[in-house]
Design an enzyme around this catalytic site. Structure first.
Site, PDB file in Angstrom:
ATOM      1  N   ARG A 152      -0.541   2.709  20.621  1.00 32.03           N
ATOM      2  CA  ARG A 152      -1.689   2.848  19.729  1.00 32.03           C
ATOM      3  C   ARG A 152      -2.724   1.868  20.258  1.00 32.03           C
ATOM      4  O   ARG A 152      -3.011   1.894  21.446  1.00 32.03           O
ATOM      5  CB  ARG A 152      -1.236   2.583  18.285  1.00 32.03           C
ATOM      6  CG  ARG A 152      -2.084   3.232  17.228  1.00 32.03           C
ATOM      7  CD  ARG A 152      -1.585   2.966  15.818  1.00 32.03           C
ATOM      8  NE  ARG A 152      -1.438   1.540  15.518  1.00 32.03           N
ATOM      9  CZ  ARG A 152      -1.097   1.040  14.333  1.00 32.03           C
ATOM     10  NH1 ARG A 152      -0.866   1.850  13.319  1.00 32.03           N
ATOM     11  NH2 ARG A 152      -0.993  -0.260  14.144  1.00 32.03           N
ATOM     12  N   MET A 169      -5.762  15.402 -12.485  1.00 27.76           N
ATOM     13  CA  MET A 169      -6.540  14.310 -11.896  1.00 27.76           C
ATOM     14  C   MET A 169      -6.464  13.032 -12.725  1.00 27.76           C
ATOM     15  O   MET A 169      -6.340  11.941 -12.193  1.00 27.76           O
ATOM     16  CB  MET A 169      -7.996  14.753 -11.737  1.00 27.76           C
ATOM     17  CG  MET A 169      -8.842  13.767 -10.950  1.00 27.76           C
ATOM     18  SD  MET A 169     -10.560  14.265 -10.792  1.00 27.76           S
ATOM     19  CE  MET A 169     -10.463  15.602  -9.635  1.00 27.76           C
ATOM     20  N   TYR A 220      -1.959  22.768 -15.824  1.00 29.93           N
ATOM     21  CA  TYR A 220      -2.510  23.769 -14.903  1.00 29.93           C
ATOM     22  C   TYR A 220      -1.415  24.626 -14.275  1.00 29.93           C
ATOM     23  O   TYR A 220      -0.406  24.098 -13.800  1.00 29.93           O
ATOM     24  CB  TYR A 220      -3.264  23.089 -13.767  1.00 29.93           C
ATOM     25  CG  TYR A 220      -4.576  22.461 -14.169  1.00 29.93           C
ATOM     26  CD1 TYR A 220      -5.572  23.209 -14.784  1.00 29.93           C
ATOM     27  CD2 TYR A 220      -4.803  21.118 -13.915  1.00 29.93           C
ATOM     28  CE1 TYR A 220      -6.772  22.614 -15.137  1.00 29.93           C
ATOM     29  CE2 TYR A 220      -6.009  20.527 -14.264  1.00 29.93           C
ATOM     30  CZ  TYR A 220      -6.988  21.283 -14.875  1.00 29.93           C
ATOM     31  OH  TYR A 220      -8.176  20.695 -15.231  1.00 29.93           O
ATOM     32  N   LYS A 273      -4.638  -5.764   4.200  1.00 31.83           N
ATOM     33  CA  LYS A 273      -5.467  -4.563   4.422  1.00 31.83           C
ATOM     34  C   LYS A 273      -5.261  -3.565   3.277  1.00 31.83           C
ATOM     35  O   LYS A 273      -4.310  -3.704   2.501  1.00 31.83           O
ATOM     36  CB  LYS A 273      -5.091  -3.928   5.765  1.00 31.83           C
ATOM     37  CG  LYS A 273      -3.644  -3.433   5.842  1.00 31.83           C
ATOM     38  CD  LYS A 273      -3.234  -3.134   7.274  1.00 31.83           C
ATOM     39  CE  LYS A 273      -1.781  -2.661   7.335  1.00 31.83           C
ATOM     40  NZ  LYS A 273      -1.280  -2.631   8.718  1.00 31.83           N
TER      41      LYS A 273
HETATM   42  C1  LIG Z   1      -0.046  -3.348   8.850  1.00 35.86           C
HETATM   43  C2  LIG Z   1       0.286  -4.243   9.950  1.00 35.86           C
HETATM   44  C3  LIG Z   1       1.241  -5.258   9.797  1.00 35.86           C
HETATM   45  C4  LIG Z   1       2.104  -5.405   8.559  1.00 35.86           C
HETATM   46  O1  LIG Z   1       3.158  -4.466   8.611  1.00 35.86           O
HETATM   47  P1  LIG Z   1       4.306  -4.406   7.496  1.00 35.86           P
HETATM   48  O2  LIG Z   1       5.276  -3.434   8.046  1.00 35.86           O
HETATM   49  O3  LIG Z   1       3.663  -3.902   6.246  1.00 35.86           O
HETATM   50  O4  LIG Z   1       4.849  -5.772   7.352  1.00 35.86           O
HETATM   51  C5  LIG Z   1       1.402  -6.153  10.845  1.00 35.86           C
HETATM   52  N1  LIG Z   1       0.675  -6.038  11.990  1.00 35.86           N
HETATM   53  C6  LIG Z   1      -0.217  -5.053  12.174  1.00 35.86           C
HETATM   54  C7  LIG Z   1      -0.956  -4.966  13.455  1.00 35.86           C
HETATM   55  C8  LIG Z   1      -0.434  -4.110  11.176  1.00 35.86           C
HETATM   56  O5  LIG Z   1      -1.314  -3.127  11.374  1.00 35.86           O
END
Ligand SMILES: *Cc1c(COP(=O)(O)O)cnc(C)c1O
Length: 392
Positions: free
Chosen positions: A157, A334, A286, A56
């Site tokens: 969550r 930036m 800046y 992700k």
């Molecule tokens: C992001 C995520 C992971 C990976 O977590 P890490 O701590 O980066 O290994 C695993 N499962 C879910 C549901 C996640 O959202």
């Protein structure tokens, strides 16, 4: 077409021309380190436990497509992303491995895209399951969609209440066009020194699994562990694990370092664009948040907060040049930063600066930045933006 336009626009140099990608600032990806990390993680697992690589947020800022290709070549079975768009990006690049969408899907548009692109959604509520079942019925009757049921065992969550697991499972299993591919949950505190909450989550997950089994269902895949879970307890592994951070060569917490040997995959480099002398008393950048306390030589480097160097590191970070640590001075802007390079009198425009990574005996890590800022390495890594070309 407007006649004043040239018939043929000048082309950007070919993507594989890495010289072009190394003109200003870039992220270097060490694919050998990535493959090494996959093997290190695999060494902790039982032979029949599969890996779902979490790519992700553009592969934690590393570039999801290249990362996915390498780990698939290392026989990683599954990929996970957060959003439908991220899944489509991987499919568009020709990646055919199964892809789990970790985020919730609550609209018809998302449901149709999932079906069309062959992605596999997470289901946390019966409403989401109904939405998906109806979307499939309209689009491709007869083709079942594999879905993954998520339980909340203590993260508070996403996920259905673990105590309602059997009813939830039964309702989804009764819907047409859906095939349940797995049951999963997510650990909230696996990187903690105190294992109490993690143990509680494992126990709750086990109870939910047993109850679903007692109701007569066989669940194909079970998964709970993130990187920390993988490192802390093999009772969290089940038959699939979901590493993210550890793939990229970082540890979820310092006390987990002895478990396996990981290598950072990402480095960030940039070039010096101008060098000049300033007199004592001169303000820099800046707000003049740095005033030279002596005559000094300064260098401008072409990377800034729009690339992922947090502005809050202004006057608080160091970079490496020719194997030496060099302080950054004044506000990070930036698109560029300024360095005090008085210690390297013969420095040249165009020289490469290591922003993160290794230069000789110096190593600057995402953990260094995270500690300085009071955040976590995950946030530092996924802060590196698309403007930085990924070079491997
Ligand atoms: C992001 C995520 C992971 C990976 O977590 P890490 O701590 O980066 O290994 C695993 N499962 C879910 C549901 C996640 O959202």
């Amino acid at each position: 077409m407007n006649d004043s336009h040239p018939e043929q626009l000048p082309q950007r140099p070919a993507l594989e021309d890495t010289d072009w990608d190394r003109q200003r600032a870039w992220v270097e990806i060490d694919l050998a380190a990535l493959a090494h990390n996959v093997r290190q993680i695999r060494s902790l697992l039982a032979p029949d436990t599969q890996i779902m690589a979490v790519v992700k947020a553009d592969g934690y800022g590393h570039g999801a497509i290249e990362i996915a290709r390498t780990i698939i070549a290392e026989n990683v079975e599954w990929l996970a992303v957060a959003t439908v768009t991220e899944g489509i990006e991987l499919r568009s690049a020709g990646i055919v491995a199964p892809i789990l969408i970790l985020g919730a899907v609550n609209t018809n548009v998302q449901a149709q895209a999932i079906a069309k692109w062959g992605l596999q959604p997470t289901i946390c509520t019966i409403e989401q399951a109904i939405l998906l079942s109806k979307a499939i019925a309209k689009l491709a009757p007869g083709l079942p969609l594999t879905v993954h049921l998520k339980l909340d065992t203590g993260m508070s969550r996403l996920g259905a209440d673990w105590q309602q697991a059997v009813a939830f499972y039964r309702e989804v299993a009764s819907l047409p066009y859906l095939r349940i591919g797995s049951l999963y949950s997510h650990l909230a505190t696996a990187d903690d020194l105190d294992p109490t909450v993690m143990e509680l989550q494992i126990a709750r997950f086990d109870r939910a699994i047993a109850a679903i089994g007692a109701a007569g269902y066989t669940i194909p895949l079970l998964h709970l562990a993130n990187s920390a879970g993988i490192l802390v307890s093999d009772r969290s592994h089940y038959n699939l694990v979901r590493p993210g951070l550890s793939l990229y060569g970082l540890y979820p917490a310092p006390h987990l370092q002895p478990k396996i040997s990981l290598q950072p995959v990402l480095s960030v480099k940039a070039r010096i664009s101008q060098i000049k002398e300033i007199a004592a008393g001169t303000g820099v950048s800046y707000g003049h948040r740095f005033i030279a306390d002596r005559d000094m030589q300064i260098a401008v480097v072409e990377i800034g907060y729009a690339d992922g160097v947090p502005r809050r590191l202004s006057n608080r970070m160091q970079v490496a040049i020719r194997g030496c640590l060099v302080p950054q001075i004044g506000s990070i802007t930036m698109d560029r930063i300024v360095l005090d390079v008085s210690q390297i009198p013969d420095l040249q425009v165009g020289e490469i600066v290591t922003i993160l990574g290794r230069d000789g005996t110096i190593e600057i890590t995402a953990d260094d930045w995270a500690n300085e800022l009071g955040t976590i390495s995950w946030e530092i890594l996924c802060g590196f933006k698309h403007r930085l070309p990924r070079v491997s």
